[in-house]
Design an enzyme around this catalytic site. Structure first.
Site, PDB file in Angstrom:
ATOM      1  N   GLY A 217      14.142   3.469   3.174  1.00  0.00           N
ATOM      2  CA  GLY A 217      13.275   2.456   2.598  1.00  0.00           C
ATOM      3  C   GLY A 217      11.853   2.967   2.450  1.00  0.00           C
ATOM      4  CB  SER A 218       8.625   1.167   2.532  1.00  0.00           C
ATOM      5  OG  SER A 218       8.890   0.280   1.464  1.00  0.00           O
ATOM      6  CB  ALA A 219      10.051   5.064   6.508  1.00  0.00           C
ATOM      7  CE  LYS A 221       7.246   2.017  -0.843  1.00  0.00           C
ATOM      8  NZ  LYS A 221       6.827   0.601  -0.698  1.00  0.00           N
TER       9      LYS A 221
END
Length: 481
Positions: A217-219, A221
């Site tokens: 997920g957003s980790a 990024k």
């Protein structure tokens, strides 16, 4: 010599040659196959009849051998069992061994090449041979904090020292009691084995380094931002687009910024700085950034962090990965940690560690030292560089942005008074009608100590609510014991 004697001599010679050949065959050529044969009880008793060295954490033997008083000679015991089981593995007379018990079997049993002269010394002195002691890098306080914070929920925690690569905590839950598989009651072992393998929560899987792996997920990024900085075209202050919605290239799919369906822009005029986009965890910003940076730069940066590479700690680690031959829509979703992106928590802890170590990823290691029964050191941890995915100056920019996430963003629950904490939360979608996985990836540091951590809680929902507080507990246990 008369003819009858020549015949006798010839027969004896042939028999001698056959005896010599057969003895050589069975003792030299066929020995490995016969030793490995499942019905060779002699090999089994020889294996389990040797004293096995302990596995130690902070001076406490979490796995040790004691005389069993039966035909096997020694019984392996684990204390405490479940909390360390994904690391130690089990040592079973029925099902073999896993974990450190398997990876360092020769060392623990005393048969490793590095222990040759110690074996000779034992033989000459008449001492009973003993396996070597394996001291792990784990920090007992951090391991306990991670175990308690997960509180039985499915997931994993990894913490490591960014400067040495020493693994300070490795917890996978749910776990199992290795004593149930190490007992010499073969009927009880079989029952325990069946129950563990039939358990849908997969307690025998070490989620920290293997299994099915997780979408980050957003980790992820953090890696996309690193790739952008390393391209030379961006800084933390670069202004990037961040509209409320983003129609994926050559696709009918539309990406929103928030999972609740809100379509808020990331800043005035649909723009924000890279630092602000990370603080808000803007999906559209990073999807568009990934497309702009390109697959080659993103993949190269991910590989420099360790993606796609074989790793031994000494247990084997399943390589993390991103999809292959990505089109623009797939690259966009990959850039926010979705599509075919799959990671281990260990890999994400390595990512966090690089930021706290001036851009250098250290080889993760689980073994601090190997010592013989007389306490002489056979091997000791030597820090080794694994790669450098970003420069020291870009690592400093990443730390600055990650601190903003914790001080005034989605990672606030990981903050620790008096400690510089930087991180990134993640809420990873992974299936229809399923709650997303909860992530936190980050670091904490003071002048005296540093720690990098990765936490995943399966179906835990928002990383800000579930994973971040767990990370806080673990970092605090290392930095403020």
């Amino acid at each position: 010599m008369n003819k009858p004697l020549r015949h006798v001599w010839l027969v004896v010679s042939v028999l001698f040659v056959l005896l010599f050949t057969s003895t050589t065959y069975f003792q030299v050529i066929a020995q490995p196959r016969l030793n490995a044969h499942g019905q060779n009880d002699r090999t089994l008793y020889n294996e389990y009849g040797r004293h096995r060295g302990p596995i130690v954490v902070d001076g406490h033997a979490i796995a040790s051998s004691q005389e069993s008083g039966d035909t096997y000679g020694y019984l392996r015991t684990y204390d405490p069992g479940a909390m360390y089981a994904p690391v130690t593995g089990y040592y079973s007379v029925v099902y073999g061994f896993t974990g450190i018990e398997r990876s360092l079997n020769d060392t623990l049993s005393g048969e490793a090449d590095s222990l040759f002269y110690h074996r000779i010394s034992d033989i000459l002195s008449g001492r009973q041979g003993q396996g070597a002691t394996v001291e792990l890098t784990l920090d007992a306080g951090a391991q306990q904090a991670a175990w308690d914070a997960l509180d039985g929920r499915r997931g994993a925690v990894v913490a490591l020292d960014p400067e040495t690569g020493a693994i300070l905590a490795m917890v996978s839950a749910p776990s199992f009691d290795p004593n149930e598989l190490a007992t010499h009651d073969t009927s009880a072992v079989s029952q325990a084995w069946s129950a563990l393998n039939e358990d849908s929560s997969r307690p025998l899987t070490n989620r920290a380094i293997g299994g099915d792996l997780y979408p980050p997920g957003s980790a992820f990024k953090l890696i996309t931002a690193s790739a952008a900085l390393e391209s030379g075209d961006y800084t933390a202050d670069s202004v990037i687009p961040g509209p409320g919605t983003y129609q994926l290239p050559n696709s009918s799919s539309v990406m929103n910024n928030f999972s609740e369906g809100r379509q808020d822009a990331c800043g005035p005029d649909d723009e924000s700085t890279l630092a602000e986009a990370l603080r808000q965890s803007c999906n559209t910003s990073f999807a568009m950034l990934g497309v702009a940076v390109g697959e080659d730069q993103l993949r190269s940066t991910a590989e420099d962090f360790g993606f796609g590479k074989d790793l031994s700690i000494p247990m084997g680690v399943t390589p993390s990965r991103i999809g292959e031959d990505l089109d623009a829509a797939q690259l966009a979703t990959t850039s926010i940690g979705q599509y075919e992106t799959r990671v281990t928590p260990l890999q994400m802890a390595m990512v966090a560690g690089a930021f706290a170590n001036d851009g250098v990823v250290m080889q993760p290691q689980l073994v601090q030292a190997v010592r013989t029964a007389d306490l002489s050191t056979v091997a000791e941890l030597t820090p080794r560089e694994f790669g450098q995915p970003l420069s020291a100056s870009n690592a400093a920019q990443m730390r600055q942005m990650m601190v903003g996430v914790v001080e005034d963003g989605t990672g606030a629950a990981a903050a620790i008074d008096g400690v510089e904490v930087g991180g990134k939360t993640g809420t990873a979608e992974w299936g229809t009608d399923r709650a997303p996985h909860s992530w936190f990836v980050g670091y904490g540091q003071t002048e005296q100590r540093k720690v990098a951590v990765a936490v995943v809680v399966e179906e835990g929902g928002y990383g800000s609510r579930t994973a971040a507080p767990i990370a806080q507990d673990v970092m605090e246990a290392v930095i403020q014991p």
